[in-house]
Design a protein around this motif. Structure first.
Motif, PDB file in Angstrom:
ATOM      1  N   VAL A  42       0.888  -1.206  -0.036  1.00  0.00           N
ATOM      2  CA  VAL A  42       0.017   0.043  -0.241  1.00  0.00           C
ATOM      3  C   VAL A  42       0.919   1.212   0.078  1.00  0.00           C
ATOM      4  N   GLY A  43       0.413   2.292  -0.643  1.00  0.00           N
ATOM      5  CA  GLY A  43       1.234   3.618  -0.663  1.00  0.00           C
ATOM      6  C   GLY A  43       0.215   4.746  -0.907  1.00  0.00           C
ATOM      7  N   SER A  44       0.857   5.974  -0.259  1.00  0.00           N
ATOM      8  CA  SER A  44      -0.116   7.144  -0.497  1.00  0.00           C
ATOM      9  C   SER A  44       0.987   8.161  -1.437  1.00  0.00           C
ATOM     10  N   PHE A  45       0.477   8.975  -2.123  1.00  0.00           N
ATOM     11  CA  PHE A  45       1.083   9.783  -2.944  1.00  0.00           C
ATOM     12  C   PHE A  45       0.500  11.307  -2.945  1.00  0.00           C
ATOM     13  N   MET A  46       1.365  12.328  -2.775  1.00  0.00           N
ATOM     14  CA  MET A  46       0.869  13.460  -2.595  1.00  0.00           C
ATOM     15  C   MET A  46       0.689  14.045  -3.870  1.00  0.00           C
ATOM     16  N   ARG A  47      -0.512  14.982  -3.981  1.00  0.00           N
ATOM     17  CA  ARG A  47      -0.792  15.516  -5.334  1.00  0.00           C
ATOM     18  C   ARG A  47      -0.272  16.782  -5.339  1.00  0.00           C
ATOM     19  N   ILE A  48       0.460  17.092  -6.411  1.00  0.00           N
ATOM     20  CA  ILE A  48       1.271  18.482  -6.610  1.00  0.00           C
ATOM     21  C   ILE A  48       0.467  19.326  -7.740  1.00  0.00           C
ATOM     22  N   SER A  49       0.925  20.565  -7.723  1.00  0.00           N
ATOM     23  CA  SER A  49       0.278  21.335  -8.896  1.00  0.00           C
ATOM     24  C   SER A  49       0.425  20.963 -10.436  1.00  0.00           C
ATOM     25  N   PRO A  50      -0.362  20.861 -11.410  1.00  0.00           N
ATOM     26  CA  PRO A  50       0.011  20.310 -12.534  1.00  0.00           C
ATOM     27  C   PRO A  50       1.190  21.381 -13.327  1.00  0.00           C
ATOM     28  N   GLU A  51       1.566  22.549 -12.654  1.00  0.00           N
ATOM     29  CA  GLU A  51       2.250  23.301 -13.527  1.00  0.00           C
ATOM     30  C   GLU A  51       3.766  22.939 -13.156  1.00  0.00           C
ATOM     31  N   MET A  52       3.778  21.991 -12.070  1.00  0.00           N
ATOM     32  CA  MET A  52       5.111  21.619 -11.866  1.00  0.00           C
ATOM     33  C   MET A  52       5.862  20.736 -12.848  1.00  0.00           C
ATOM     34  N   ILE A  53       4.902  20.216 -13.782  1.00  0.00           N
ATOM     35  CA  ILE A  53       5.462  19.787 -14.996  1.00  0.00           C
ATOM     36  C   ILE A  53       5.880  20.535 -16.092  1.00  0.00           C
ATOM     37  N   GLY A  54       7.040  20.094 -16.493  1.00  0.00           N
ATOM     38  CA  GLY A  54       7.474  21.115 -17.821  1.00  0.00           C
ATOM     39  C   GLY A  54       6.962  20.692 -19.064  1.00  0.00           C
ATOM     40  N   GLU A  55       7.151  21.635 -20.083  1.00  0.00           N
ATOM     41  CA  GLU A  55       6.325  21.386 -21.437  1.00  0.00           C
ATOM     42  C   GLU A  55       7.047  20.449 -22.011  1.00  0.00           C
ATOM     43  N   ASP A  56       8.161  20.029 -21.810  1.00  0.00           N
ATOM     44  CA  ASP A  56       8.813  18.862 -22.571  1.00  0.00           C
ATOM     45  C   ASP A  56       8.256  17.661 -21.908  1.00  0.00           C
ATOM     46  N   PHE A  57       7.976  17.502 -20.655  1.00  0.00           N
ATOM     47  CA  PHE A  57       7.503  16.081 -20.190  1.00  0.00           C
ATOM     48  C   PHE A  57       6.119  16.044 -20.739  1.00  0.00           C
ATOM     49  N   ARG A  58       5.473  17.056 -20.699  1.00  0.00           N
ATOM     50  CA  ARG A  58       3.953  17.071 -21.228  1.00  0.00           C
ATOM     51  C   ARG A  58       3.959  16.570 -22.667  1.00  0.00           C
ATOM     52  N   GLN A  59       4.697  17.117 -23.442  1.00  0.00           N
ATOM     53  CA  GLN A  59       4.750  16.795 -24.771  1.00  0.00           C
ATOM     54  C   GLN A  59       5.183  15.347 -24.854  1.00  0.00           C
ATOM     55  N   ALA A  60       6.265  14.977 -24.056  1.00  0.00           N
ATOM     56  CA  ALA A  60       6.679  13.661 -24.177  1.00  0.00           C
ATOM     57  C   ALA A  60       5.524  12.558 -23.865  1.00  0.00           C
ATOM     58  N   LEU A  61       4.586  12.840 -22.965  1.00  0.00           N
ATOM     59  CA  LEU A  61       3.519  12.209 -22.754  1.00  0.00           C
ATOM     60  C   LEU A  61       2.213  12.239 -23.532  1.00  0.00           C
ATOM     61  N   MET A  62       1.965  13.398 -23.938  1.00  0.00           N
ATOM     62  CA  MET A  62       0.455  13.489 -24.268  1.00  0.00           C
ATOM     63  C   MET A  62       0.670  14.029 -25.929  1.00  0.00           C
ATOM     64  N   GLY A  63       2.047  14.334 -26.390  1.00  0.00           N
ATOM     65  CA  GLY A  63       1.997  14.764 -27.995  1.00  0.00           C
ATOM     66  C   GLY A  63       1.757  13.970 -29.150  1.00  0.00           C
ATOM     67  N   ASN A  64       0.931  14.011 -29.849  1.00  0.00           N
ATOM     68  CA  ASN A  64       0.819  13.366 -30.903  1.00  0.00           C
ATOM     69  C   ASN A  64      -0.188  12.064 -30.305  1.00  0.00           C
ATOM     70  N   LEU A  65      -0.896  12.232 -29.608  1.00  0.00           N
ATOM     71  CA  LEU A  65      -1.787  10.968 -29.215  1.00  0.00           C
ATOM     72  C   LEU A  65      -3.097  11.123 -30.095  1.00  0.00           C
ATOM     73  N   PRO A  66      -3.513   9.662 -30.263  1.00  0.00           N
ATOM     74  CA  PRO A  66      -4.831   9.936 -31.028  1.00  0.00           C
ATOM     75  C   PRO A  66      -5.874  10.643 -30.286  1.00  0.00           C
ATOM     76  N   LYS A  67      -6.609  11.109 -30.999  1.00  0.00           N
ATOM     77  CA  LYS A  67      -7.731  12.427 -30.496  1.00  0.00           C
ATOM     78  C   LYS A  67      -8.555  11.802 -29.096  1.00  0.00           C
ATOM     79  N   GLU A  68      -9.023  10.814 -29.177  1.00  0.00           N
ATOM     80  CA  GLU A  68      -9.885  10.090 -28.034  1.00  0.00           C
ATOM     81  C   GLU A  68      -9.214   9.971 -26.906  1.00  0.00           C
ATOM     82  N   GLN A  69      -7.724  10.014 -26.926  1.00  0.00           N
ATOM     83  CA  GLN A  69      -7.094   9.683 -25.759  1.00  0.00           C
ATOM     84  C   GLN A  69      -6.527  11.149 -25.130  1.00  0.00           C
ATOM     85  N   GLN A  70      -6.668  12.067 -25.713  1.00  0.00           N
ATOM     86  CA  GLN A  70      -6.232  13.399 -25.365  1.00  0.00           C
ATOM     87  C   GLN A  70      -7.101  14.212 -24.142  1.00  0.00           C
TER      88      GLN A  70
END
Lengths: 150, 177
Positions: free
Chosen positions: B149-177
């Protein structure tokens, strides 16, 4: 010395490490400790474990920070070595449970750990482990583990 | 893109559209690439990741059993990834939640020369904390190697850089965005 260390082999390895005050020999026998790159230094009755900064150990690429699992593995391995040395173990202690609290991000720099055998019974030992980076008073993680000794 | 059918483990990545994002997330973590983690499935409810066996991660040289630390890394990654997926689904935002604590019970040693799987769930998501649980297993989830079992702290989405966001979300099929 027997390459395929059996029960007495483990004891010999521990004895040799204690005699030569060279504990790197103990760690060299365990591929995982090489994998994360940890080392150990003994100062009298105190042992300090070191996890040098290593690119492969990174989890969070944004900060960057060491993967929490690597910190946990490092602390678990530290506890095992501590137990083996101070009990003059004949075999490797078996992990029963491991509970870790992360207090700060483990930044991409050298980390250190020290262990305390809180209670050692005949069959089970309770060990607490602290991990820090640049300041010993600012822990990045603290953990507690139980090991089976027999 | 069709993948070869895995005969040892029944998975359906096509049925779980978050598998692609989860795969990208895990591949962003250097330690996970090094260990060869592969996301088999991911949904808003669960994540399934495979850890292949390797000589490098042995903890007991006598038996060839892998080190408990690797199981912890697998579980921490699985739970963290489950949190990313749950938040993505519920709030449509990309957040990277650091681990607060993790407790692992080791039921039995993992058999050498065999992959280990982790099935992780985020079973409760509040405004500041995510609660997770996970089981690591080999042949059957009913014979666990470890339970956690584990717990995780939520932090602001702004903590994620644009590069990381692109790496995860870039060029995904529409229904997955």
């Amino acid at each position: 010395m027997n390459e395929q260390a059996n029960a007495s082999g483990v004891h010999d390895i521990v004895q040799r490490a204690i005699a030569t005050n060279d504990y790197s020999y103990l760690l060299e026998k365990v591929p995982y400790s090489q994998f994360i790159g940890m080392s150990v230094e003994r100062f009298g009755d105190e042992m300090v474990f070191k996890l040098p900064a290593k690119d492969d150990n990174i989890g969070n690429p944004i900060l960057p920070a060491i993967h929490g699992g690597v910190i946990a593995g490092f602390m678990e391995m530290s506890a095992i070595v501590q137990l083996m040395v101070f009990m003059q173990a004949k075999q490797v202690p078996k992990i029963v449970d491991f509970s870790i609290d992360y207090l700060r991000a483990g930044l991409h720099q050298d980390s250190f750990a020290e262990c305390k055998i809180t209670r050692q019974g005949r069959r089970v030992a309770n060990v607490s482990i602290n991990c820090w980076q640049s300041n010993r008073k600012q822990l990045i993680a603290t953990a507690r583990a139980h090991f089976l000794l027999e | 893109m069709t993948k070869p059918v895995d005969k040892t483990l029944k998975v359906s990545p096509e049925f779980f559209p978050l598998t692609e994002v989860a795969t990208r997330f895990v591949n962003q973590l250097a330690q996970c690439r090094r260990l060869g983690f592969e996301v088999k499935e991911a949904s808003e409810h669960h994540v399934l990741i495979e850890l292949p066996y390797s000589q490098d991660i042995i903890g007991d040289p006598d038996t060839g059993v892998i080190h408990g630390g690797v199981i912890t890394t697998l579980i921490d990654t699985g739970c963290g990834c489950a949190v990313v997926c749950a938040i993505l689904d519920k709030f449509e935002s990309l957040e990277l939640s650091p681990t607060l604590d993790l407790r692992v019970d080791y039921m039995r040693p993992a058999e050498p020369n065999k992959a280990v799987y982790v099935f992780a769930e985020c079973y409760r998501l509040t405004s500041s904390v995510a609660f997770t649980r996970a089981i690591a297993y080999q042949d059957s989830i009913d014979r666990p190697v470890a339970h956690a079992v584990g717990s995780f702290m939520r932090i602001s989405p702004e903590m994620i850089g644009e590069d990381f966001r692109q790496a995860l979300m870039g060029n995904l099929p529409k229904e997955q965005q």
